[in-house]
Motif scaffolding. Structure first.
Motif, PDB file in Angstrom:
ATOM      1  N   THR A  13       0.967  -1.286  -0.041  1.00 17.63           N
ATOM      2  CA  THR A  13      -0.008  -0.013  -0.089  1.00 17.63           C
ATOM      3  C   THR A  13       0.896   1.331   0.058  1.00 17.63           C
ATOM      4  OG1 THR A  13      -1.801  -1.107   1.278  1.00 17.63           O
ATOM      5  CG2 THR A  13      -1.784   1.398   1.136  1.00 17.63           C
ATOM      6  N   HIS A  14       0.876   1.669  -0.888  1.00 22.59           N
ATOM      7  CA  HIS A  14       1.716   3.129  -1.157  1.00 22.59           C
ATOM      8  C   HIS A  14       1.120   4.301  -0.517  1.00 22.59           C
ATOM      9  CE1 HIS A  14       4.120   0.937  -3.927  1.00 22.59           C
ATOM     10  NE2 HIS A  14       3.291   0.669  -4.649  1.00 22.59           N
ATOM     11  N   ASP A  35      -2.799   3.677  -1.258  1.00 17.16           N
ATOM     12  CA  ASP A  35      -3.434   3.155  -2.602  1.00 17.16           C
ATOM     13  C   ASP A  35      -2.521   2.002  -2.884  1.00 17.16           C
ATOM     14  OD1 ASP A  35      -4.573   2.327  -4.986  1.00 17.16           O
ATOM     15  OD2 ASP A  35      -4.353   4.464  -5.835  1.00 17.16           O
ATOM     16  N   ASN A  36      -3.024   0.849  -2.857  1.00 19.66           N
ATOM     17  CA  ASN A  36      -2.334  -0.392  -3.394  1.00 19.66           C
ATOM     18  C   ASN A  36      -1.980  -0.892  -4.732  1.00 19.66           C
ATOM     19  OD1 ASN A  36      -4.594  -1.575  -3.749  1.00 19.66           O
ATOM     20  ND2 ASN A  36      -4.576  -3.065  -2.116  1.00 19.66           N
ATOM     21  N   GLY A  37      -2.915   0.154  -5.489  1.00 17.68           N
ATOM     22  CA  GLY A  37      -2.690  -0.010  -6.887  1.00 17.68           C
ATOM     23  C   GLY A  37      -4.006  -0.769  -7.612  1.00 17.68           C
ATOM     24  N   PHE A  38      -4.646  -1.415  -6.418  1.00 14.97           N
ATOM     25  CA  PHE A  38      -5.736  -2.318  -7.034  1.00 14.97           C
ATOM     26  C   PHE A  38      -7.168  -1.668  -6.875  1.00 14.97           C
ATOM     27  CE2 PHE A  38      -2.391  -5.069  -6.637  1.00 14.97           C
ATOM     28  CZ  PHE A  38      -2.498  -6.013  -7.547  1.00 14.97           C
ATOM     29  N   ASP A  39      -8.345  -2.123  -7.330  1.00 16.49           N
ATOM     30  CA  ASP A  39      -9.590  -1.506  -6.928  1.00 16.49           C
ATOM     31  C   ASP A  39     -10.008  -1.933  -5.452  1.00 16.49           C
ATOM     32  OD1 ASP A  39     -10.665  -4.072  -7.210  1.00 16.49           O
ATOM     33  OD2 ASP A  39     -11.490  -3.695  -9.051  1.00 16.49           O
ATOM     34  N   HIS A  40     -11.507  -1.598  -5.367  1.00 15.09           N
ATOM     35  CA  HIS A  40     -11.529  -1.938  -3.870  1.00 15.09           C
ATOM     36  C   HIS A  40     -11.806  -3.257  -3.378  1.00 15.09           C
ATOM     37  CE1 HIS A  40     -15.395  -2.392  -6.246  1.00 15.09           C
ATOM     38  NE2 HIS A  40     -15.965  -3.143  -5.398  1.00 15.09           N
ATOM     39  N   ILE A  81     -12.236   2.631  -0.044  1.00 18.64           N
ATOM     40  CA  ILE A  81     -11.596   1.928   0.947  1.00 18.64           C
ATOM     41  C   ILE A  81     -10.394   3.040   1.718  1.00 18.64           C
ATOM     42  CG2 ILE A  81      -9.671   0.214   1.494  1.00 18.64           C
ATOM     43  CD1 ILE A  81     -12.266  -1.185   0.564  1.00 18.64           C
ATOM     44  N   PHE A  82     -10.693   2.889   3.067  1.00 13.98           N
ATOM     45  CA  PHE A  82      -9.613   3.852   3.856  1.00 13.98           C
ATOM     46  C   PHE A  82      -8.211   2.843   4.074  1.00 13.98           C
ATOM     47  CE2 PHE A  82      -7.847   5.490   7.964  1.00 13.98           C
ATOM     48  CZ  PHE A  82      -7.401   6.720   7.387  1.00 13.98           C
ATOM     49  N   ALA A  83      -8.375   2.045   4.921  1.00 14.10           N
ATOM     50  CA  ALA A  83      -7.502   0.812   5.184  1.00 14.10           C
ATOM     51  C   ALA A  83      -8.075  -0.215   5.929  1.00 14.10           C
ATOM     52  CB  ALA A  83      -6.133   1.267   5.736  1.00 14.10           C
TER      53      ALA A  83
END
Length: 699
Positions: A13-14, A35-40, A81-83
């Motif tokens: 997760t960047h 943001d990890n670069g993927f969708d929800h 998504i928050f985390a």
């Protein structure tokens, strides 16, 4: 000297930073988006690489804050998504307590950098927030939350951990100890209950509740006004007196005892941490969390919890033994034989999930009307709660109709019966339905115990009959047992699995056998409990023996399913396996007396039930520990027999069934990890069910 962390394929997760000019020209605001670069569908989580990257970003922002380049810092998440907390996929590779301690400390050290910034800090909780996602926001000075956040929770105790990146200290000091313990302990032990954004705001975890459409803009506006001194935040003072704080903690401890009975260490460790948080210095409290995480990460209960999580998240999505999904036929209309409560619950589920016409039939118009009315009333409740729109409500109601004749099924692709649990009745119903439906229409039975092959034997097309066993309440219990009869063909089975997936159920393929998986194991367990009570062990001792092992005590479970249904299941199993399955004469007396529950409305055992129990001629009184061991031995024996018979493909399927169909705890891994952990599997069956390390700390 630091310990080298184990490596695994972390989805990082960047922490992406964007400079934003605040409204009102208050200055430059640094906005971090996780943001990890993927969708929800693949939520943000915190692993060692992601935490290290976030720490570096925060160090840079600290320098910029000191240089007065920025006036504030905010953290938000990618869309929806928050985390959702720590990246738990790497835990199986953690092989030492030192490694576990290093991971715990890395989380604290990284998040603490937020609190150490010299400018005001904000968390904008835009989507699902769990575990470490809840905790990172607590390090900020201010928080906003979107009203459409679907899930906000600290589920760690459910898995076998504690909220150990600040949660047990920061939450009670923010919202008070009682509300904090609801999130930290009570909700996780209530089958991992979540709250939504509005409820989280009402608990006090956020300073502003904002609408989702303009959430980020409004959050930045709020931040600008706070930084400019134009808006202040008031919070309810927290009572940290020993009397108030400790009373709440000890009351919660009593509730944990009732639920867990000492069988899982995590909730007790959480209570100890929250109790100490009243007077602890922040750094000391965080180090106590580090030590707790290091201890718990090296427990079998946590490893079993992660095994359970993997079953529910991964194995459930790829059912073992299911045929090629391309064989499934399209379902455009559903018929339901019966219009009672179970049938009506099914009608609501089929209409909501599949959005196809559903027709209920029954013996007379009054019963049909009552069934349709139930569905319409439930849709009205959804409308009142805002869970469906007026248009959707109208559309769903229009999909559900009723009839007193089975010709209403003429164009149905899938017909399921929910009539009385008696073979003759079900065979008659299917024979009648077959006169009207196409040769390819699936005939499904919701039987909980009867032989699928026998039920189909006299039909023209026995290959289209399949078991489709829901658990009550239908809308809530995830499990769907799909049973293949001797003549069931692949197209029928594939259609059943596709339909189950459309209903968002956890589908498990089960061999045609008495009472299938869940009811067979529960039947053996409850039969053994009944036998022990009949032999002379007090009712209360039997009930107390299963805290932390089963979702509820055996006689409470019998009360939930109904004594008559429990008796029918035990009689069916006794008929199939008379040497192992016990039918309690005392349970039969309760059913004969038409007493609906072993418990009264006050939650205490019904005296009239206790009065009915006939004392044993030569009473044998066991301790709670002896009761538990004997019942677990029976479970181990039956589980091994079921696997040897090929009732399901693997032990994992039994565990998945018991978790999703009977609510068995995550920290026990369902059934087989507990039987392995206690040594009962080897004692009774001569070997373990799972390899060492599969649901336990590696040897």
């Amino acid at each position: 000297m630091s310990t080298e962390l184990p490596s695994h394929d972390e989805v990082v997760t960047h922490a992406r930073v964007q400079d934003v000019q605040l409204p009102g020209r208050q200055g430059t605001f640094a906005l971090i988006t996780l943001d990890n670069g993927f969708d929800h569908t693949k939520p943000n989580s915190f692993g060692p690489q992601g935490l290290t990257e976030l720490a570096g970003v925060l160090d840079t922002l600290a320098q910029r804050a000191e240089a007065e380049e920025i006036v504030g810092v905010g953290i938000t998440g990618k869309p929806f998504i928050f985390a959702v907390g720590a990246d738990l996929t790497g835990v199986p590779s953690v092989s030492s307590r030192d490694q576990a301690l290093e991971i715990a400390r890395l989380g604290h050290e990284t998040f603490q950098k937020i609190s150490d910034l010299s400018v005001p800090t904000f968390a904008f909780i835009n989507g699902a927030s769990m575990g470490g996602g809840v905790e990172i926001a607590l390090y900020a000075d201010y928080r906003t939350i979107a009203s459409d956040v679907p899930a906000y929770a600290t589920p760690e105790c459910f898995l076998g951990l504690v909220p150990g990146w600040g949660g047990t200290y920061l939450l009670p000091h923010l919202i008070g100890v009682e509300k904090a313990l609801t999130l930290i302990v009570a909700n996780p032990l209530a089958n991992n209950k979540m709250v939504n954004g509005k409820q989280a705001f009402e608990l006090g975890v956020a300073d502003r509740l904002l609408e989702p459409v303009t959430f980020l803009e409004d959050s930045l506006l709020f931040a600008g006004k706070v930084i400019a001194g134009e808006e202040s935040v008031e919070r309810t003072p927290v009572d940290t007196s020993a009397e108030a704080w400790d009373t709440v903690v000890e009351a919660a401890r009593g509730q944990v005892d009732a639920k867990v009975g000492g069988a899982a260490p995590a909730p007790y460790r959480a209570l100890d941490l929250v109790k100490a948080a009243r007077t602890a210095q922040r750094a000391d409290a965080f180090e106590a969390e580090n030590q707790a995480l290091a201890d718990l990460l090296m427990t079998d209960e946590l490893r079993a919890g992660l095994y359970s999580f993997d079953l529910v998240q991964k194995r459930a999505k790829r059912p073992a033994g299911a045929p090629d999904k391309s064989l499934a036929r399209k379902v455009t209309k559903v018929g339901i034989v019966g219009a009672g409560l179970m049938a009506s619950q099914m009608a609501l589920l089929f209409a909501r999930r599949l959005e196809v016409p559903v027709v209920l039939t029954d013996l007379d118009q009054e019963r049909v009307d009552k069934g349709v009315k139930y569905v319409h009333d439930e849709i009205d409740k959804l409308l009142l709660k805002g869970r469906v729109s007026q248009d959707k409500s109208n559309r769903l109601k229009g999909l559900v109709s009723g009839s007193v004749t089975k010709d209403a099924f003429a164009d149905a692709d899938f017909v399921i019966e929910a009539v009385f649990e008696e073979m003759g009745v079900k065979k008659t119903v299917f024979a009648e339905v077959e006169e009207y439906v196409s040769a390819e229409c699936v005939l499904a039975t919701n039987t909980s115990s009867l032989d699928i092959t026998e039920m189909a034997a006299d039909l023209k097309h026995p290959e289209r009959v399949v078991g489709f066993h829901f658990f009550n309440p239908v809308a809530i219990m995830p499990l769907l047992e799909i049973i293949r009869g001797e003549r069931t063909d692949d197209a029928t089975l594939a259609t059943a699995f596709a339909t189950g997936k459309g209903l968002k159920k956890t589908c498990i393929l089960v061999k045609n056998s008495p009472s299938f998986v869940v009811n067979r194991l529960l039947g053996r367990f409850m039969g053994e409990a009944g036998r022990i009570a009949d032999e002379g062990t007090p009712f209360e001792t039997v009930e107390k023996a299963f805290a932390g092992v089963t979702p509820m005590p055996p006689f409470m479970l019998i009360s939930l399913v109904g004594p008559a249904i429990a008796l029918h299941n035990s009689e069916t199993l006794h008929g199939a396996f008379p040497e192992r399955f016990y039918v309690s004469p005392n349970l039969a007396k309760v059913v004969e007396a038409r007493i609906p529950s072993f418990y009264g409305s006050d939650g205490k055992p019904e005296q009239q039930v206790l009065d009915l129990f006939e004392p044993a001629a030569e009473p044998v009184e066991l301790t709670a520990e002896q009761v538990r061991e004997r019942a677990l031995e029976a479970l181990a024996d039956e589980t091994r027999r079921m696997l040897d018979e090929g009732v399901v493909e693997a032990p994992m399927d039994i565990d998945l069934a018991m978790i999703t169909g009977a609510g068995f705890p995550f920290w026990n891994g369902g059934v087989t990890p507990l039987l392995d952990r206690t040594g009962i599997a080897e004692k009774v069956t001569g070997k373990r069910f799972l390899p060492k390390g599969a649901a336990s700390v590696p040897a």
